[in-house]
Scaffold this active site. Structure first.
Site, PDB file in Angstrom:
ATOM      1  N   ASP A 158       0.835  -1.200   0.000  1.00  0.00           N
ATOM      2  CA  ASP A 158       0.000   0.000   0.000  1.00  0.00           C
ATOM      3  C   ASP A 158       0.876   1.258   0.000  1.00  0.00           C
ATOM      4  OD1 ASP A 158      -1.873   2.091   0.605  1.00  0.00           O
ATOM      5  OD2 ASP A 158      -3.176   0.612   1.549  1.00  0.00           O
TER       6      ASP A 158
ATOM      7  N   HIS B 108      -2.563  -0.330  -2.744  1.00  0.00           N
ATOM      8  CA  HIS B 108      -3.805   0.297  -2.303  1.00  0.00           C
ATOM      9  C   HIS B 108      -4.890   0.159  -3.375  1.00  0.00           C
ATOM     10  CE1 HIS B 108      -5.976   3.152   0.248  1.00  0.00           C
ATOM     11  NE2 HIS B 108      -6.395   3.731  -0.852  1.00  0.00           N
TER      12      HIS B 108
END
Length: 231
Positions: free
Chosen positions: A169, A200
């Site tokens: 992420d 993400h």
């Protein structure tokens, strides 16, 4: 499905996208938006949840800044707008608006009374906070941002929380992920799944980092979780 009006705690009102199941009755799910507003992606997610037998309601959490935001992740200008809205967002008022949404769902004749939440990105953060600050029956957080600053609230979680963490992420560095995992390890109400090699928004269909295998696994785990805790 129509946009409906929801009364805010403390006055005012905002809209939400309502999607009903085929049977026109079921448990409720509050669908919590990303930073792009209640856009086509969030509406389609709500429809998919409704198709599973739930009354899905996705509220406009940016209404205090600019009602009716529906942007995408496809242009630099839209990303700039999204970050502007994110920067101006009042988290505490956002949670209050989600509680209003949950209460509205519970009062609707189509809803059996049980209500869970599911959120993505900003919504993933807010789903975690609904687990710590509300009486939602269960909550699901997809790649929530800023959770490392909120781990002290974990002690307030009394109902089931499912978390999906993207190991690559770009908005949540490894040290932040490690802090969250360590704080929640062993919590009887929390289940954390970590997805290696994905970034993400890996579950956003059409997004730059969409990963079919990870998305399918996370969505299946979410469906099972809701079936277990909402019926």
């Amino acid at each position: 499905m129509p946009d409906i009006s929801i009364d805010a705690i403390g006055g005012g009102s905002f809209t939400g996208y309502l999607s009903l199941p085929k049977a026109n009755r079921g448990p409720g799910v509050v669908v919590i938006q990303e930073v792009f507003g209640v856009n086509q992606v969030m509406r389609e997610i709500s429809d998919e949840i409704a198709a599973l037998g739930y009354v899905a309601l996705c509220p406009d959490l940016f209404w205090r800044q600019e009602p009716g935001i529906q942007i995408t992740d496809k242009s630099e200008a839209e990303w700039k707008k999204a970050f502007q809205l994110f920067g101006g967002f009042d988290v505490d008022k956002g949670v209050s608006d989600l509680v209003s949404t949950m209460n509205h769902l519970r009062s609707r004749p189509e809803c059996t009374g049980k209500v869970g939440t599911v959120g993505y990105c900003l919504g993933g953060k807010l789903a975690y906070l609904m687990a710590t600050r509300s009486d939602a029956d269960c909550s699901v957080s997809f790649y929530g941002v800023g959770l490392d600053a909120l781990v002290d609230e974990a002690k307030s979680i009394t109902r089931p929380l499912l978390m999906h963490i993207a190991e690559k992420d770009k908005f949540v560095p490894p040290e932040a992920q490690a802090k969250v995992k360590a704080a929640l390890a062993g919590h009887p109400q929390v289940t954390v799944h970590s997805y290696p090699g994905v970034d993400h928004a890996f579950a956003r269909i059409g997004g730059e980092h969409f990963d079919r295998a990870a998305a399918d696994l996370a969505n299946e785990r979410t469906r099972t979780f809701f079936k277990t805790h909402l019926g």
